[in-house]
Design a protein around this motif. Structure first.
Motif, PDB file in Angstrom:
ATOM      1  N   GLN A 115      76.258  65.655 -51.212  1.00 58.16           N
ATOM      2  CA  GLN A 115      77.207  64.694 -50.642  1.00 58.16           C
ATOM      3  C   GLN A 115      77.789  63.740 -51.686  1.00 58.16           C
ATOM      4  N   ILE A 116      77.128  63.613 -52.839  1.00 52.71           N
ATOM      5  CA  ILE A 116      77.712  62.811 -53.931  1.00 52.71           C
ATOM      6  C   ILE A 116      79.079  63.374 -54.291  1.00 52.71           C
ATOM      7  N   GLU A 117      79.114  64.690 -54.553  1.00 52.50           N
ATOM      8  CA  GLU A 117      80.390  65.313 -54.877  1.00 52.50           C
ATOM      9  C   GLU A 117      81.324  65.280 -53.675  1.00 52.50           C
ATOM     10  N   GLY A 118      80.752  65.441 -52.471  1.00 49.80           N
ATOM     11  CA  GLY A 118      81.589  65.417 -51.269  1.00 49.80           C
ATOM     12  C   GLY A 118      82.326  64.105 -51.102  1.00 49.80           C
ATOM     13  N   LEU A 119      81.650  62.994 -51.369  1.00 49.59           N
ATOM     14  CA  LEU A 119      82.296  61.684 -51.218  1.00 49.59           C
ATOM     15  C   LEU A 119      83.345  61.453 -52.298  1.00 49.59           C
ATOM     16  N   PHE A 120      83.089  61.936 -53.500  1.00 48.78           N
ATOM     17  CA  PHE A 120      84.129  61.862 -54.529  1.00 48.78           C
ATOM     18  C   PHE A 120      85.322  62.719 -54.134  1.00 48.78           C
ATOM     19  N   THR A 143      86.141  70.039 -60.613  1.00 54.44           N
ATOM     20  CA  THR A 143      84.689  69.921 -60.651  1.00 54.44           C
ATOM     21  C   THR A 143      84.260  68.494 -60.342  1.00 54.44           C
ATOM     22  N   LEU A 144      82.950  68.302 -60.199  1.00 59.41           N
ATOM     23  CA  LEU A 144      82.441  66.950 -59.953  1.00 59.41           C
ATOM     24  C   LEU A 144      82.874  66.004 -61.064  1.00 59.41           C
ATOM     25  N   ILE A 145      82.751  66.450 -62.314  1.00 58.63           N
ATOM     26  CA  ILE A 145      83.130  65.591 -63.450  1.00 58.63           C
ATOM     27  C   ILE A 145      84.602  65.215 -63.355  1.00 58.63           C
ATOM     28  N   GLU A 146      85.449  66.170 -62.999  1.00 59.93           N
ATOM     29  CA  GLU A 146      86.890  65.900 -62.873  1.00 59.93           C
ATOM     30  C   GLU A 146      87.163  64.952 -61.706  1.00 59.93           C
ATOM     31  N   LYS A 147      86.415  65.122 -60.615  1.00 64.03           N
ATOM     32  CA  LYS A 147      86.593  64.235 -59.463  1.00 64.03           C
ATOM     33  C   LYS A 147      86.179  62.810 -59.796  1.00 64.03           C
ATOM     34  N   VAL A 148      85.075  62.663 -60.511  1.00 63.19           N
ATOM     35  CA  VAL A 148      84.623  61.328 -60.908  1.00 63.19           C
ATOM     36  C   VAL A 148      85.673  60.669 -61.791  1.00 63.19           C
ATOM     37  N   LYS A 149      86.180  61.413 -62.751  1.00 64.02           N
ATOM     38  CA  LYS A 149      87.188  60.854 -63.666  1.00 64.02           C
ATOM     39  C   LYS A 149      88.444  60.428 -62.909  1.00 64.02           C
ATOM     40  N   LYS A 150      88.931  61.290 -62.023  1.00 62.85           N
ATOM     41  CA  LYS A 150      90.144  60.974 -61.263  1.00 62.85           C
ATOM     42  C   LYS A 150      89.927  59.765 -60.360  1.00 62.85           C
ATOM     43  N   SER A 151      88.722  59.652 -59.798  1.00 64.35           N
ATOM     44  CA  SER A 151      88.429  58.555 -58.869  1.00 64.35           C
ATOM     45  C   SER A 151      88.365  57.206 -59.561  1.00 64.35           C
ATOM     46  N   LEU A 152      87.924  57.200 -60.821  1.00 63.82           N
ATOM     47  CA  LEU A 152      87.628  55.939 -61.501  1.00 63.82           C
ATOM     48  C   LEU A 152      88.619  55.550 -62.584  1.00 63.82           C
ATOM     49  N   GLU A 153      89.460  56.469 -63.042  1.00 63.92           N
ATOM     50  CA  GLU A 153      90.224  56.222 -64.256  1.00 63.92           C
ATOM     51  C   GLU A 153      91.277  55.122 -64.107  1.00 63.92           C
ATOM     52  N   PHE A 196      85.312  52.547 -64.305  1.00 60.32           N
ATOM     53  CA  PHE A 196      85.141  53.766 -65.093  1.00 60.32           C
ATOM     54  C   PHE A 196      84.023  53.597 -66.114  1.00 60.32           C
ATOM     55  N   TYR A 197      84.081  52.549 -66.915  1.00 61.12           N
ATOM     56  CA  TYR A 197      83.045  52.346 -67.926  1.00 61.12           C
ATOM     57  C   TYR A 197      81.669  52.172 -67.289  1.00 61.12           C
ATOM     58  N   ARG A 198      81.635  51.550 -66.157  1.00 65.03           N
ATOM     59  CA  ARG A 198      80.371  51.229 -65.502  1.00 65.03           C
ATOM     60  C   ARG A 198      79.735  52.436 -64.799  1.00 65.03           C
ATOM     61  N   MET A 199      80.553  53.289 -64.171  1.00 61.69           N
ATOM     62  CA  MET A 199      80.021  54.323 -63.286  1.00 61.69           C
ATOM     63  C   MET A 199      80.144  55.745 -63.816  1.00 61.69           C
ATOM     64  N   TYR A 200      81.119  56.001 -64.686  1.00 60.97           N
ATOM     65  CA  TYR A 200      81.368  57.377 -65.132  1.00 60.97           C
ATOM     66  C   TYR A 200      80.148  58.016 -65.798  1.00 60.97           C
ATOM     67  N   PRO A 201      79.468  57.357 -66.723  1.00 65.26           N
ATOM     68  CA  PRO A 201      78.341  58.025 -67.386  1.00 65.26           C
ATOM     69  C   PRO A 201      77.260  58.496 -66.418  1.00 65.26           C
ATOM     70  N   TYR A 202      77.012  57.723 -65.378  1.00 67.70           N
ATOM     71  CA  TYR A 202      75.964  58.101 -64.428  1.00 67.70           C
ATOM     72  C   TYR A 202      76.410  59.232 -63.520  1.00 67.70           C
ATOM     73  N   PHE A 203      77.567  59.062 -62.870  1.00 63.16           N
ATOM     74  CA  PHE A 203      77.984  60.055 -61.877  1.00 63.16           C
ATOM     75  C   PHE A 203      78.544  61.327 -62.506  1.00 63.16           C
ATOM     76  N   ALA A 204      79.124  61.235 -63.695  1.00 64.67           N
ATOM     77  CA  ALA A 204      79.720  62.417 -64.322  1.00 64.67           C
ATOM     78  C   ALA A 204      78.789  63.102 -65.318  1.00 64.67           C
TER      79      ALA A 204
END
Length: 500
Positions: A255-260, A276-286, A292-300
């Protein structure tokens, strides 16, 4: 803190700029000419000198910190080349990310020295070193705006606890007022450093005391964009109640990826390829630098490792499944609230505007009172226009494009005297198409959009509304809109003639 004594400053000056080569009266003059500045600083020369020395010392410290870090990360990256294990591959990806952002920071600092240092110094009307002393080491956002690294330095370190930082925002939002949150965050992160067990105990207690999993389930159930996951989150809640932690982790990680994915579809459209999940995280936070700086390393970079373990083994190997469950609940809460914040903004804006509509008398028999009501409403709307958020205005213009989402929030058997979301949207949509509203815009541009009195926000608002509505208004409202267009055209021509 002791400052440079006059004797030390003089010795430094004479050693750097021997008398026989000096072509400048003061070091301030030398600095200004070296930086290509012709403007005279607004502060005393001694303070300007101190600010220059202080700033350059901080720049040197930042550059050294980055260069030392890059040496460490590159050395560690090279040491992993022969290891082909999957865990090592995730570590290499993470090291590569931190090398890249630190190289970017180094480049930005060099650009600041060339292009931004002079303006930064001239903008400072106070003694920067003295202010740092007075703050006793506390973070000063104003002095940190020189470049990204100064503002976000903690996020450039591989060893920063990104997992904890990603989890605490919703906790802070639920417990503290906006003005107090930065200081409470500092206290929490300091607690994590000094006593990690106490930190995590505090967050896990929050999960229990505030029934966070129940809140997530209700949030999903009551949000249009998340409601398709209702059954999944009901199952997660049941698994938690039954202490079936491995099953909870296996289903929850997906569901982590699902919510992204939900966030990306909400932000960029259903037909946009999410990746991918990494691409979704980047698009969501960029579009949010801090997030982005705070959350990207953990979720991506960390979460994919856990998901991969589940994909290959069907479960998570851990000595403390309960702790992982609590961590996952905090993550799901963070992401669910992120989707809620994005999806509900247009409705919160509509509710705030409707509250103002309720205060004004649009049905008076006195035309002056009615005109005043429209004028006041228009000024309220101008405030929301300043936010770069188009969904609200698109929804008000074309409510049928959002009909499924709007009707999702319809309240059955609504009591008399109350109004729900569909009623609010319909009311605002009718008002902005009314002749009274367009007469108010006409008055606004007539009084504020002219050479001698030019209100740029009013001009931009009127221009957007005119472009959006002129083809869909009824006859009387369209006549007012045409007059608005005529005034805007005249203003545009007059501005061009002034430039010429």
């Amino acid at each position: 803190m002791d400052y440079f004594s006059p004797e030390v400053a003089k010795a430094l000056h004479e050693s750097l700029f021997p008398t026989k080569d000096v072509k400048y009266t003061t070091i301030e003059e030398y600095v200004l000419q070296t930086l290509g500045v012709t403007q005279t600083p607004s502060i005393e020369p001694e303070v300007f000198q101190r600010n220059f020395i202080y700033l350059m010392c901080n720049i040197i410290k930042d550059i050294k910190e980055i260069e030392d870090r890059l040496k460490t990360y590159r050395k560690e990256f090279d040491s992993l080349k022969s290891d082909k294990g999957l865990d090592t591959e995730y570590k290499r990806r993470k090291l590569k990310y931190f090398c890249e952002i630190n190289k970017q920071a180094h480049k930005e600092i060099c650009s600041f020295i060339s292009d931004g240092l002079a303006k930064y110094l001239l903008d400072k009307s106070y003694d920067m070193l003295k202010r740092e002393d007075e703050r006793e080491g506390q973070f000063d956002i104003y002095s940190s705006l020189r470049y990204k690294y100064a503002l976000h330095r903690k996020f450039f370190s591989y060893d920063y606890p990104f997992d904890a930082a990603s989890k605490i925002e919703v906790y802070l939002r639920s417990k503290y007022e906006l003005i107090d949150r930065p200081y409470e965050e500092m206290r929490l992160m300091d607690l994590l450093t000094k006593d990690p067990d106490a930190f995590w105990k505090k967050l896990y207690q929050y999960v229990d005391d505030d029934n966070i999993m129940d809140i997530i389930k209700e949030t999903v159930e009551n949000n249009y964009h998340l409601s398709k996951r209702k059954e999944i989150f009901e199952t997660l809640n049941d698994l938690l109640s039954s202490l079936k932690y491995q099953s909870f982790i296996t289903l929850g990680l997906i569901q982590i990826e699902g919510l992204f994915d939900d966030y990306c579809r909400l932000k960029f459209g259903e037909n946009n390829t999410q990746g991918t999940l990494i691409e979704k995280v980047k698009k969501s936070l960029e579009n949010n630098e801090f997030a982005f700086y705070r959350m990207y390393p953990y979720f991506a970079l960390d979460i994919p490792k856990l998901r991969n373990e589940v994909a290959h083994t069907g479960m998570i190997q851990t000595e403390d499944t309960k702790k992982m469950v609590y961590n996952l609940i905090l993550d799901l809460n963070t992401l669910a609230q992120m989707v809620i914040k994005e999806s509900d903004f247009k409705f919160r804006t509509a509710q705030l505007i409707y509250e103002k509509i309720s205060e004004f008398d649009f049905d008076s028999d006195d035309p002056k009172i009615v005109d005043n009501a429209y004028d006041r409403l228009l000024h309220e709307m101008l405030y929301y226009f300043e936010f770069p958020y188009d969904d609200f205005w698109n929804m008000i213009k074309n409510p049928n494009d959002y009909i499924d989402e709007i009707q999702f929030y319809k309240i059955k058997d609504l009591e008399e005297g109350y109004i729900d979301i569909p009623g609010i949207i319909n009311s605002i949509s009718e008002i902005v198409r009314s002749v009274g509203f367009w007469k108010a815009i006409h008055r606004l541009v007539k009084d504020n959009c002219k050479e001698t009195s030019w209100w740029i926000e009013a001009e931009e608002f009127a221009k957007k509304m005119k472009n959006d509505y002129i083809s869909i208004l009824d006859q009387d409202a369209k006549a007012e809109c045409i007059e608005v267009s005529r005034i805007l055209d005249q203003l545009s021509k007059s501005k061009k003639s002034v430039k010429v």
